[in-house]
Motif scaffolding. Structure first.
Motif, PDB file in Angstrom:
ATOM      1  N   LEU A   1      20.713  28.851  12.803  1.00 32.08           N
ATOM      2  CA  LEU A   1      21.161  29.813  13.802  1.00 32.08           C
ATOM      3  C   LEU A   1      21.697  31.080  13.149  1.00 32.08           C
ATOM      4  CD1 LEU A   1      22.891  27.295  16.224  1.00 32.08           C
ATOM      5  CD2 LEU A   1      20.793  28.580  16.659  1.00 32.08           C
TER       6      LEU A   1
ATOM      7  N   MET B   1      24.191  35.282  20.194  1.00 25.63           N
ATOM      8  CA  MET B   1      24.449  34.194  21.127  1.00 25.63           C
ATOM      9  C   MET B   1      25.434  33.193  20.516  1.00 25.63           C
ATOM     10  SD  MET B   1      23.764  33.037  24.133  1.00 25.63           S
ATOM     11  CE  MET B   1      22.311  33.998  24.573  1.00 25.63           C
ATOM     12  N   ARG B   2      26.374  32.735  21.338  1.00 22.01           N
ATOM     13  CA  ARG B   2      27.388  31.781  20.888  1.00 22.01           C
ATOM     14  C   ARG B   2      26.945  30.367  21.281  1.00 22.01           C
ATOM     15  NH1 ARG B   2      32.145  33.889  19.383  1.00 22.01           N
ATOM     16  NH2 ARG B   2      33.345  32.063  20.084  1.00 22.01           N
TER      17      ARG B   2
ATOM     18  N   HIS C   1      22.800  34.282  15.228  1.00 24.99           N
ATOM     19  CA  HIS C   1      23.566  33.631  16.275  1.00 24.99           C
ATOM     20  C   HIS C   1      24.796  32.974  15.651  1.00 24.99           C
ATOM     21  CE1 HIS C   1      20.155  34.587  18.650  1.00 24.99           C
ATOM     22  NE2 HIS C   1      19.368  33.706  18.055  1.00 24.99           N
TER      23      HIS C   1
END
Length: 208
Positions: free
Chosen positions: A24, A5-6, A29
Motif C-alpha cells: 500500500l 487512502m487510509r 496509501h
C-alpha cells in the motif's frame, strides 16, 4: 483508489500485515491502523480515520465475519482478503456486508483494483472467487453449460445469475463494459438465447 487512502488492516499474521503495508505504501496509501483480532479492532478502529478496511476471515479462533456489522455501522467499507476460496464462505461474506472478496492467491494488482472499487462504493469479486461462485451455480461443477462456454464466459454467466449488472461485472473482472457485452453476445450465441433478458433469466435459473 485515489492516493492517500487510509486503510485499516485486520489479519492475525503480523508478517502479512507488514507485506500489505509495504504494498500500500508503494501506491501512496496509508495503513492507519492494524488489528490481529476483534478486541484490537474495536480498540483501534474508532480513532483510525479509516476509509476502508481490509479484513481476513481467519483471526485465530475468531472470524472476520463478526467484524463486518461493526464496520457497516461505522460506515467503513470492508474488503475481505482471505485464503478461503469456497463459494459458501464467499457468499456468507457478502451476506454479512462485505463490499468485495479477494483470495490471497491473486496477484497484487487484483487486490489494489478491489480496494479502489470497494472504497468507491462498488462491489468486487476477484477472478478466483468468481470462479468458485460459478462452479457452485449448478450440480457437477460448472454445470450443464461447462462444455459450451469458456472459463471466462462461465464466470460472467455466474455473476449475471447473482444479479450483477454489466458495469458491476466489468469492474469486478477488471475489463471494460464493452468487453462484457461481447462476452454476453457470445454466450447467447452458444446457448441459443435471444437477448439479454433471456440470458439473465437463464443465468438466474442456473444458480438455483
Amino acid at each position: 483508489m485515489t492516493p492517500g487512502m487510509r486503510v485499516f488492516l485486520v489479519d492475525d499474521h503480523p508478517a502479512v500485515r507488514q507485506g500489505l503495508a509495504l504494498l500500500l505504501g508503494q501506491e501512496r496509501h496509508t495503513v492507519c491502523g492494524e488489528a490481529g483480532g476483534k478486541a484490537e479492532f474495536l480498540e483501534r478502529v474508532g480513532a483510525s480515520g479509516a476509509q476502508i478496511a481490509l479484513v481476513d476471515l481467519s483471526l485465530g479462533e475468531e472470524s472476520g465475519l463478526a467484524l463486518l456489522e461493526e464496520l457497516r455501522r461505522r460506515g467503513i467499507p470492508a474488503l475481505i482478503y482471505s485464503m478461503h476460496e469456497d463459494a459458501e464462505t464467499i457468499e456468507r461474506a457478502f451476506a454479512a456486508g462485505a463490499g468485495g472478496y479477494v483470495t490471497k492467491r491473486e496477484v497484487s494488482s487484483v487486490l489494489l483494483d478491489a480496494l479502489a472499487e470497494v472504497a468507491a462504493g462498488g462491489r468486487y469479486v476477484s477472478p478466483r472467487a468468481g470462479r468458485s461462485l460459478v462452479e457452485r451455480g449448478a450440480p457437477g461443477g460448472a454445470g450443464q453449460d461447462a462444455g459450451a462456454l469458456s472459463e471466462r464466459e462461465g464466470q460472467i454467466l455466474g455473476l449475471l445469475g447473482r444479479g450483477e449488472s454489466a458495469a458491476d461485472i466489468a469492474a469486478a473482472l477488471s475489463i471494460s463494459a464493452r468487453t462484457v457485452e461481447s462476452y454476453c453476445a457470445r454466450i447467447m450465441d452458444k446457448l441459443g438465447l435471444s437477448g439479454m433478458k433471456a440470458l439473465k433469466k437463464h443465468a438466474i435459473q442456473r444458480m438455483k
